[in-house]
Every structure is written in structure tokens, then in C-alpha cells.
Design a protein around this motif. Structure first.
Motif, short mmCIF file in Angstrom:
data_model
loop_
_atom_site.label_atom_id
_atom_site.label_comp_id
_atom_site.label_asym_id
_atom_site.label_seq_id
_atom_site.Cartn_x
_atom_site.Cartn_y
_atom_site.Cartn_z
N LEU A 59 -7.63 12.24 8.54
CA LEU A 59 -8.76 11.69 9.25
C LEU A 59 -8.35 11.53 10.70
CD1 LEU A 59 -9.92 9.04 6.66
CD2 LEU A 59 -10.81 11.33 7.01
N PRO A 60 -9.11 12.07 11.65
CA PRO A 60 -8.68 12.02 13.04
C PRO A 60 -8.62 10.60 13.58
CG PRO A 60 -10.95 12.80 12.88
CD PRO A 60 -10.43 12.67 11.48
N ALA A 61 -7.64 10.37 14.41
CA ALA A 61 -7.51 9.08 15.11
C ALA A 61 -7.84 9.34 16.57
CB ALA A 61 -6.11 8.53 14.96
N PRO A 62 -8.93 8.78 17.06
CA PRO A 62 -9.31 9.03 18.45
C PRO A 62 -8.27 8.49 19.42
CG PRO A 62 -10.85 7.49 17.38
CD PRO A 62 -9.83 7.89 16.37
N GLU A 103 9.32 14.16 4.31
CA GLU A 103 10.62 14.27 4.99
C GLU A 103 10.68 15.41 5.98
OE1 GLU A 103 14.46 12.80 2.89
OE2 GLU A 103 13.30 13.94 1.40
N ASP A 104 9.96 16.50 5.72
CA ASP A 104 9.99 17.65 6.63
C ASP A 104 9.04 17.47 7.82
OD1 ASP A 104 7.42 18.11 5.64
OD2 ASP A 104 7.92 20.02 4.69
N GLY A 105 8.39 16.30 7.92
CA GLY A 105 7.50 16.03 9.03
C GLY A 105 6.03 16.33 8.76
N THR A 106 5.73 16.90 7.60
CA THR A 106 4.34 17.20 7.26
C THR A 106 3.56 15.91 7.08
OG1 THR A 106 5.01 19.23 6.12
CG2 THR A 106 2.82 18.35 5.60
N GLU A 107 2.49 15.80 7.84
CA GLU A 107 1.63 14.61 7.75
C GLU A 107 0.63 14.83 6.63
OE1 GLU A 107 -1.35 13.24 10.95
OE2 GLU A 107 0.60 12.39 11.52
N ILE A 108 0.61 13.92 5.65
CA ILE A 108 -0.31 14.08 4.52
C ILE A 108 -1.50 13.13 4.59
CG2 ILE A 108 1.42 15.10 3.01
CD1 ILE A 108 1.70 12.37 1.64
N ALA A 109 -1.43 12.15 5.50
CA ALA A 109 -2.57 11.26 5.72
C ALA A 109 -2.46 10.65 7.11
CB ALA A 109 -2.62 10.16 4.66
N ARG A 110 -3.61 10.42 7.72
CA ARG A 110 -3.68 9.76 9.03
C ARG A 110 -5.00 9.02 9.09
NH1 ARG A 110 -2.17 10.09 14.72
NH2 ARG A 110 -0.40 11.34 14.08
N PHE A 111 -4.93 7.75 9.44
CA PHE A 111 -6.10 6.90 9.57
C PHE A 111 -6.07 6.18 10.91
CE2 PHE A 111 -5.32 6.90 4.98
CZ PHE A 111 -6.58 7.10 4.45
N GLU A 112 -7.21 6.02 11.52
CA GLU A 112 -7.33 5.16 12.68
C GLU A 112 -7.27 3.72 12.19
OE1 GLU A 112 -10.66 3.66 15.86
OE2 GLU A 112 -11.05 5.46 14.71
N VAL A 113 -6.41 2.92 12.82
CA VAL A 113 -6.33 1.50 12.48
C VAL A 113 -6.25 0.73 13.80
CG1 VAL A 113 -5.11 -0.32 11.24
CG2 VAL A 113 -5.14 2.00 10.32
N ALA A 130 2.13 14.14 -3.15
CA ALA A 130 3.60 14.10 -3.06
C ALA A 130 4.22 13.22 -4.14
CB ALA A 130 4.00 13.60 -1.68
N PRO A 131 3.96 13.51 -5.42
CA PRO A 131 4.55 12.66 -6.47
C PRO A 131 6.08 12.70 -6.42
CG PRO A 131 3.67 14.68 -7.43
CD PRO A 131 3.26 14.66 -5.98
N ARG A 132 6.67 11.51 -6.49
CA ARG A 132 8.13 11.32 -6.54
C ARG A 132 8.87 11.80 -5.29
NH1 ARG A 132 7.18 13.32 -12.01
NH2 ARG A 132 7.14 11.55 -13.42
N GLN A 133 8.14 12.10 -4.21
CA GLN A 133 8.78 12.52 -2.96
C GLN A 133 8.87 11.32 -2.03
OE1 GLN A 133 7.44 16.23 -1.15
NE2 GLN A 133 6.19 16.59 -2.97
N ARG A 134 9.80 11.41 -1.07
CA ARG A 134 9.91 10.36 -0.05
C ARG A 134 8.76 10.52 0.93
NH1 ARG A 134 14.78 7.83 1.29
NH2 ARG A 134 14.30 8.20 3.48
N VAL A 135 7.95 9.46 1.05
CA VAL A 135 6.84 9.45 1.99
C VAL A 135 7.06 8.29 2.95
CG1 VAL A 135 4.34 9.19 2.25
CG2 VAL A 135 5.26 10.49 0.31
N ARG A 136 7.03 8.59 4.23
CA ARG A 136 7.19 7.54 5.25
C ARG A 136 5.80 7.07 5.67
NH1 ARG A 136 7.72 7.01 11.03
NH2 ARG A 136 9.29 5.43 11.53
N ILE A 137 5.54 5.79 5.44
CA ILE A 137 4.29 5.18 5.85
C ILE A 137 4.58 4.42 7.13
CG2 ILE A 137 2.50 3.51 5.22
CD1 ILE A 137 3.07 4.25 2.29
N ALA A 138 3.83 4.74 8.19
CA ALA A 138 4.14 4.17 9.50
C ALA A 138 2.87 3.83 10.27
CB ALA A 138 4.98 5.15 10.32
#
Length: 143
Positions: free
Chosen positions: A3-6, A17-27, A128-136
Motif C-alpha cells: 500500500l503506497p505511503a505518500p 532478509e534479502d530486502g524484498t518488501e512484502i508489506a508497506r502501510f502509511e502510519v 513468508a511462513p517461517r522466514q525472518r521478517v523485519r517489521i519496522a
């Protein structure tokens, strides 16, 4: 689901881990989001909810429908109140997350770890089941 973040908005991201973004939210500042999942033994939904406080990721509350394995209230860390349905809310945790990020390994199948911002939900377990996901939480100038 991205989801685009303006421009000018802080963004909550989930990245592999490879830098692929799987989710993005405006907060925006003061905005809230939750990490939801189903308890691996009992199957009921559990949530940890966060707030963007001046660009800081802060754990503010949690919902525990039961004190099943791995779930409990730590005295002095927020306050426990009934949810009126046999479960508990832990309110006023107000704990900043170091570095505005953490690693989660989404459970597979019925555990279904999800990110929810408003009415939008992304299943991290489906992507990404069982994969390392960085939530930031990323400030505009960090993106």
C-alpha cells in the motif's frame, strides 16, 4: 500487498532478509497498527498493538483471550483488565521498540501472523511462513 505511503508519512514495513518488501502501510504520527495471530495450541486470536509516537514504534497494548501457553501478564508492564469475554487486555504498556524494528518469524498455516492497519490486513504467513521478517517503522527521512 503493498500500500503506497505518500510523501511525508511514516511507513510501517515488513521486509524479508534479502530486502524484498512484502508489506508497506502509511502510519501517520498517532496512528496505530496491530500484529495479529492465532495461538498455536488453542487457536484463538491474539494481538499486540503499536502506535507511532513521534516516529517511535511503541507497544501500547495486547489482547489475550486466555492465559494459554506463552501468554501472560508481567506485573508492572501495563495493566490487566478483563475483556468481558473471559480474556484480558494488557493496557498502557507504552514500551518503545528498540531501533523501531524487530524480527518476526511468521507461523505457517493456522497461526497466520498478520499486520493490520485500519481495515487493511496483510498475512505475513501467507507470503513468508517461517522466514525472518523485519517489521519496522520508518520515518520519512529514513525511507
Amino acid at each position: 500487498m503493498l500500500l503506497p505511503a505518500p510523501a511525508g508519512a511514516d511507513a510501517l514495513t515488513a521486509t524479508l532478509e534479502d530486502g524484498t518488501e512484502i508489506a508497506r502501510f502509511e502510519v501517520p504520527e498517532g496512528g496505530e497498527w496491530c500484529v495479529l495471530w492465532n495461538h498455536s495450541v488453542k487457536g484463538f486470536p491474539v494481538s499486540d498493538c503499536y502506535e507511532n509516537q513521534a516516529g517511535r514504534m511503541v507497544l501500547v497494548d495486547a489482547h489475550l483471550p486466555d492465559f494459554a501457553a506463552g501468554l501472560d501478564h508481567i506485573p508492572g508492564r501495563g495493566r490487566q483488565v478483563t475483556d468481558g469475554q473471559g480474556g484480558y487486555f494488557i493496557l498502557d504498556i507504552n514500551e518503545p521498540v528498540p531501533g523501531n524494528a524487530y524480527i518476526l518469524r511468521p507461523g505457517a498455516g493456522p497461526v497466520d501472523h498478520r499486520l493490520q492497519v485500519g481495515d487493511s490486513i496483510v498475512s505475513l504467513s501467507a507470503v513468508a511462513p517461517r522466514q525472518r521478517v523485519r517489521i519496522a517503522l520508518k520515518r520519512t527521512e529514513d525511507q
